[in-house]
Design a protein around this motif. Structure first.
Motif, PDB file in Angstrom:
ATOM      1  N   THR A  66       0.818  -1.215   0.000  1.00 38.90           N
ATOM      2  CA  THR A  66       0.000   0.000   0.000  1.00 38.90           C
ATOM      3  C   THR A  66       0.850   1.263   0.000  1.00 38.90           C
ATOM      4  O   THR A  66       0.409   2.320  -0.462  1.00 38.90           O
ATOM      5  CB  THR A  66      -0.939   0.010   1.225  1.00 38.90           C
ATOM      6  OG1 THR A  66      -1.631  -1.225   1.291  1.00 38.90           O
ATOM      7  CG2 THR A  66      -1.959   1.132   1.142  1.00 38.90           C
ATOM      8  N   PHE A  67       2.091   1.144   0.510  1.00 46.14           N
ATOM      9  CA  PHE A  67       2.969   2.320   0.585  1.00 46.14           C
ATOM     10  C   PHE A  67       3.259   2.877  -0.807  1.00 46.14           C
ATOM     11  O   PHE A  67       3.239   4.096  -1.005  1.00 46.14           O
ATOM     12  CB  PHE A  67       4.277   1.956   1.288  1.00 46.14           C
ATOM     13  CG  PHE A  67       5.292   3.064   1.267  1.00 46.14           C
ATOM     14  CD1 PHE A  67       5.211   4.120   2.160  1.00 46.14           C
ATOM     15  CD2 PHE A  67       6.322   3.058   0.332  1.00 46.14           C
ATOM     16  CE1 PHE A  67       6.130   5.162   2.128  1.00 46.14           C
ATOM     17  CE2 PHE A  67       7.252   4.085   0.295  1.00 46.14           C
ATOM     18  CZ  PHE A  67       7.163   5.134   1.197  1.00 46.14           C
ATOM     19  N   ILE A  68       3.546   2.004  -1.775  1.00 49.60           N
ATOM     20  CA  ILE A  68       3.850   2.456  -3.129  1.00 49.60           C
ATOM     21  C   ILE A  68       2.648   3.193  -3.721  1.00 49.60           C
ATOM     22  O   ILE A  68       2.793   4.252  -4.342  1.00 49.60           O
ATOM     23  CB  ILE A  68       4.243   1.270  -4.031  1.00 49.60           C
ATOM     24  CG1 ILE A  68       5.456   0.533  -3.442  1.00 49.60           C
ATOM     25  CG2 ILE A  68       4.537   1.753  -5.447  1.00 49.60           C
ATOM     26  CD1 ILE A  68       6.688   1.388  -3.317  1.00 49.60           C
ATOM     27  N   LYS A  69       1.441   2.630  -3.524  1.00 49.45           N
ATOM     28  CA  LYS A  69       0.220   3.290  -4.008  1.00 49.45           C
ATOM     29  C   LYS A  69       0.053   4.655  -3.360  1.00 49.45           C
ATOM     30  O   LYS A  69      -0.221   5.656  -4.027  1.00 49.45           O
ATOM     31  CB  LYS A  69      -1.004   2.426  -3.692  1.00 49.45           C
ATOM     32  CG  LYS A  69      -1.322   1.366  -4.723  1.00 49.45           C
ATOM     33  CD  LYS A  69      -2.643   0.722  -4.404  1.00 49.45           C
ATOM     34  CE  LYS A  69      -2.989  -0.337  -5.451  1.00 49.45           C
ATOM     35  NZ  LYS A  69      -4.293  -0.975  -5.155  1.00 49.45           N
ATOM     36  N   ALA A  70       0.197   4.688  -2.035  1.00 51.72           N
ATOM     37  CA  ALA A  70       0.020   5.944  -1.301  1.00 51.72           C
ATOM     38  C   ALA A  70       1.056   6.979  -1.722  1.00 51.72           C
ATOM     39  O   ALA A  70       0.750   8.176  -1.848  1.00 51.72           O
ATOM     40  CB  ALA A  70       0.105   5.685   0.202  1.00 51.72           C
ATOM     41  N   PHE A  71       2.283   6.518  -1.958  1.00 48.96           N
ATOM     42  CA  PHE A  71       3.367   7.418  -2.372  1.00 48.96           C
ATOM     43  C   PHE A  71       3.054   8.049  -3.729  1.00 48.96           C
ATOM     44  O   PHE A  71       3.149   9.264  -3.902  1.00 48.96           O
ATOM     45  CB  PHE A  71       4.674   6.623  -2.438  1.00 48.96           C
ATOM     46  CG  PHE A  71       5.887   7.460  -2.732  1.00 48.96           C
ATOM     47  CD1 PHE A  71       6.507   8.198  -1.733  1.00 48.96           C
ATOM     48  CD2 PHE A  71       6.417   7.506  -4.014  1.00 48.96           C
ATOM     49  CE1 PHE A  71       7.624   8.975  -2.002  1.00 48.96           C
ATOM     50  CE2 PHE A  71       7.528   8.278  -4.302  1.00 48.96           C
ATOM     51  CZ  PHE A  71       8.137   9.008  -3.296  1.00 48.96           C
ATOM     52  N   LYS A  72       2.657   7.217  -4.693  1.00 47.78           N
ATOM     53  CA  LYS A  72       2.312   7.717  -6.033  1.00 47.78           C
ATOM     54  C   LYS A  72       1.096   8.638  -5.975  1.00 47.78           C
ATOM     55  O   LYS A  72       1.061   9.684  -6.626  1.00 47.78           O
ATOM     56  CB  LYS A  72       2.037   6.543  -6.968  1.00 47.78           C
ATOM     57  CG  LYS A  72       3.271   5.731  -7.338  1.00 47.78           C
ATOM     58  CD  LYS A  72       2.898   4.584  -8.259  1.00 47.78           C
ATOM     59  CE  LYS A  72       4.122   3.762  -8.647  1.00 47.78           C
ATOM     60  NZ  LYS A  72       3.753   2.600  -9.506  1.00 47.78           N
ATOM     61  N   ASN A  73       0.092   8.236  -5.185  1.00 42.24           N
ATOM     62  CA  ASN A  73      -1.125   9.048  -5.077  1.00 42.24           C
ATOM     63  C   ASN A  73      -0.838  10.415  -4.473  1.00 42.24           C
ATOM     64  O   ASN A  73      -1.403  11.428  -4.900  1.00 42.24           O
ATOM     65  CB  ASN A  73      -2.177   8.324  -4.234  1.00 42.24           C
ATOM     66  CG  ASN A  73      -2.762   7.120  -4.928  1.00 42.24           C
ATOM     67  OD1 ASN A  73      -2.650   6.971  -6.138  1.00 42.24           O
ATOM     68  ND2 ASN A  73      -3.369   6.236  -4.168  1.00 42.24           N
ATOM     69  N   THR A  74       0.039  10.447  -3.466  1.00 38.81           N
ATOM     70  CA  THR A  74       0.362  11.720  -2.807  1.00 38.81           C
ATOM     71  C   THR A  74       1.029  12.682  -3.775  1.00 38.81           C
ATOM     72  O   THR A  74       0.714  13.879  -3.802  1.00 38.81           O
ATOM     73  CB  THR A  74       1.260  11.477  -1.577  1.00 38.81           C
ATOM     74  OG1 THR A  74       0.596  10.576  -0.676  1.00 38.81           O
ATOM     75  CG2 THR A  74       1.545  12.780  -0.849  1.00 38.81           C
ATOM     76  N   PHE A  75       1.934  12.185  -4.603  1.00 38.47           N
ATOM     77  CA  PHE A  75       2.555  13.039  -5.610  1.00 38.47           C
ATOM     78  C   PHE A  75       1.539  13.443  -6.671  1.00 38.47           C
ATOM     79  O   PHE A  75       1.596  14.557  -7.212  1.00 38.47           O
ATOM     80  CB  PHE A  75       3.752  12.333  -6.250  1.00 38.47           C
ATOM     81  CG  PHE A  75       5.032  12.547  -5.501  1.00 38.47           C
ATOM     82  CD1 PHE A  75       5.785  13.696  -5.691  1.00 38.47           C
ATOM     83  CD2 PHE A  75       5.474  11.613  -4.573  1.00 38.47           C
ATOM     84  CE1 PHE A  75       6.961  13.905  -4.987  1.00 38.47           C
ATOM     85  CE2 PHE A  75       6.648  11.817  -3.865  1.00 38.47           C
ATOM     86  CZ  PHE A  75       7.398  12.969  -4.071  1.00 38.47           C
ATOM     87  N   SER A  76       0.596  12.538  -6.956  1.00 41.35           N
ATOM     88  CA  SER A  76      -0.467  12.870  -7.907  1.00 41.35           C
ATOM     89  C   SER A  76      -1.346  13.987  -7.354  1.00 41.35           C
ATOM     90  O   SER A  76      -1.720  14.917  -8.087  1.00 41.35           O
ATOM     91  CB  SER A  76      -1.309  11.624  -8.197  1.00 41.35           C
ATOM     92  OG  SER A  76      -2.289  11.894  -9.162  1.00 41.35           O
ATOM     93  N   TYR A  77      -1.676  13.910  -6.057  1.00 36.27           N
ATOM     94  CA  TYR A  77      -2.426  14.995  -5.406  1.00 36.27           C
ATOM     95  C   TYR A  77      -1.673  16.319  -5.548  1.00 36.27           C
ATOM     96  O   TYR A  77      -2.265  17.358  -5.865  1.00 36.27           O
ATOM     97  CB  TYR A  77      -2.611  14.690  -3.922  1.00 36.27           C
ATOM     98  CG  TYR A  77      -3.739  13.756  -3.579  1.00 36.27           C
ATOM     99  CD1 TYR A  77      -5.059  14.110  -3.828  1.00 36.27           C
ATOM    100  CD2 TYR A  77      -3.487  12.525  -2.988  1.00 36.27           C
ATOM    101  CE1 TYR A  77      -6.099  13.256  -3.500  1.00 36.27           C
ATOM    102  CE2 TYR A  77      -4.518  11.658  -2.668  1.00 36.27           C
ATOM    103  CZ  TYR A  77      -5.823  12.031  -2.923  1.00 36.27           C
ATOM    104  OH  TYR A  77      -6.853  11.189  -2.612  1.00 36.27           O
ATOM    105  N   THR A  78      -0.365  16.271  -5.306  1.00 37.40           N
ATOM    106  CA  THR A  78       0.447  17.489  -5.359  1.00 37.40           C
ATOM    107  C   THR A  78       0.462  18.085  -6.757  1.00 37.40           C
ATOM    108  O   THR A  78       0.299  19.305  -6.935  1.00 37.40           O
ATOM    109  CB  THR A  78       1.890  17.184  -4.904  1.00 37.40           C
ATOM    110  OG1 THR A  78       1.861  16.590  -3.599  1.00 37.40           O
ATOM    111  CG2 THR A  78       2.716  18.450  -4.846  1.00 37.40           C
ATOM    112  N   LEU A  79       0.646  17.240  -7.783  1.00 36.85           N
ATOM    113  CA  LEU A  79       0.691  17.727  -9.164  1.00 36.85           C
ATOM    114  C   LEU A  79      -0.657  18.296  -9.603  1.00 36.85           C
ATOM    115  O   LEU A  79      -0.713  19.355 -10.251  1.00 36.85           O
ATOM    116  CB  LEU A  79       1.123  16.597 -10.097  1.00 36.85           C
ATOM    117  CG  LEU A  79       2.569  16.113  -9.933  1.00 36.85           C
ATOM    118  CD1 LEU A  79       2.828  14.887 -10.807  1.00 36.85           C
ATOM    119  CD2 LEU A  79       3.563  17.217 -10.254  1.00 36.85           C
TER     120      LEU A  79
END
Length: 293
Positions: A66-79
């Motif tokens: 889940t960490f990889i998903k959360a990490f990618k999603n967080t950067f997606s939120y930022t972008l």
């Protein structure tokens, strides 16, 4: 000698004024931060620290799928926040500043969403984006012949829609900051531009935007730090779904702490988030400093 004595007195008084603030800062910021780092390096039962385990908690967090998903999603939120949430307040601030009539009315209107509590805003927009024929937005679209859409249950739309909700909530207050900065621009610049035949778009491009570039850089880094810590919006609107498409790092940290009661893992993840934000802030400062030079 008298000047030296005066300087010492002034210096002592200054430190005496600062001492209460420094004590409070150390107690409410540095002590919890140090304790959190300490907790991340130990095993624990509840809040009670047991034994030193080194970086074991960090490794467990990194190995969690889940960490990889959360990490990618967080950067997606930022972008997405930079694409939507950063641009919209600038546009609002400039347009209202250029408005001649009803300027006070528009200022009040764009600030009004900030008065609404954050959780209430999230609930309102959650009902707005309900999939199927019962959703408010789908009911409105059905009136013009458009079929019901999945909205928040569509993984491709989940993050942009959450960012849209956050933008509606916070854009007004940020726009007022830009308007205050624009009001400080010398009217002589606009008058000279008008005399030279510059239209509204040229005035905005060559005078307004360069003048608010400094505050824009500050607002950008503050927005990145804020959005990187997004938690309750996806938690309430989608509960991290569909299929983990909207789970964020802060939401994962919350799950470690208050769902799994794994406080050392939550502490480890929070330290990692802090390190990422420090790195991003440092890179941003370095890049902007280089461009200015």
């Amino acid at each position: 000698m008298k000047d030296k004595i005066k300087w010492k007195k002034r210096d002592t008084i200054g430190w005496l004024v600062m001492v209460p603030t420094l004590i409070l800062f150390a107690f409410f910021v540095w002590e919890p931060l140090i304790e959190n780092i300490r907790l991340s390096l130990h095993s624990a039962v509840g809040y009670e620290i047991k034994e030193f385990v080194g970086f074991e908690n960090y490794i467990k967090v990194l190995n969690n799928p889940t960490f990889i998903k959360a990490f990618k999603n967080t950067f997606s939120y930022t972008l997405w926040s930079l694409a939507i949430g950063f641009i919209v307040p600038i546009i609002l601030g400039i347009l209202i500043s250029e408005t001649v009539h009803l300027k006070g009315f528009f200022r009040t209107g764009i600030y009004f969403p900030n008065i609404v509590p954050g959780l209430a805003t999230v609930w309102i927009w959650s009902y707005f984006f309900i999939p199927g024929k019962t959703g408010v937005l789908n009911i409105m679209l059905s009136k013009i012949g458009i079929d019901a859409q999945a909205w928040l249950t569509n993984p491709k739309w989940t993050i942009p829609l959450i960012i849209l909700t956050m933008t509606w909530k916070g854009a007004g207050a940020t726009a007022l900051i830009y308007m205050a900065n624009i009001s400080g621009i010398s009217p002589d610049l606009y008058e000279a531009a008008t005399v030279d035949g510059a239209g509204i778009w040229k005035r905005i491009r060559h005078i307004t935007i360069p003048s608010i570039a400094g505050i824009g850089k500050t607002m950008m880094i503050l927005q990145i730090i804020s959005v990187f810590q997004i938690m309750y919006e996806p938690m309430v609107m989608t509960n991290g779904g569909p299929n983990g498409a909207s789970v964020s790092l802060m939401m994962l940290m919350y799950q470690y702490a208050f769902r799994d009661f794994n406080f050392p893992a939550a502490a480890a993840l929070s330290v990692m988030i802090c390190i990422i934000l420090v790195i991003l802030s440092g890179l941003y400062m370095k890049l902007t400093k280089s461009s200015e030079e």
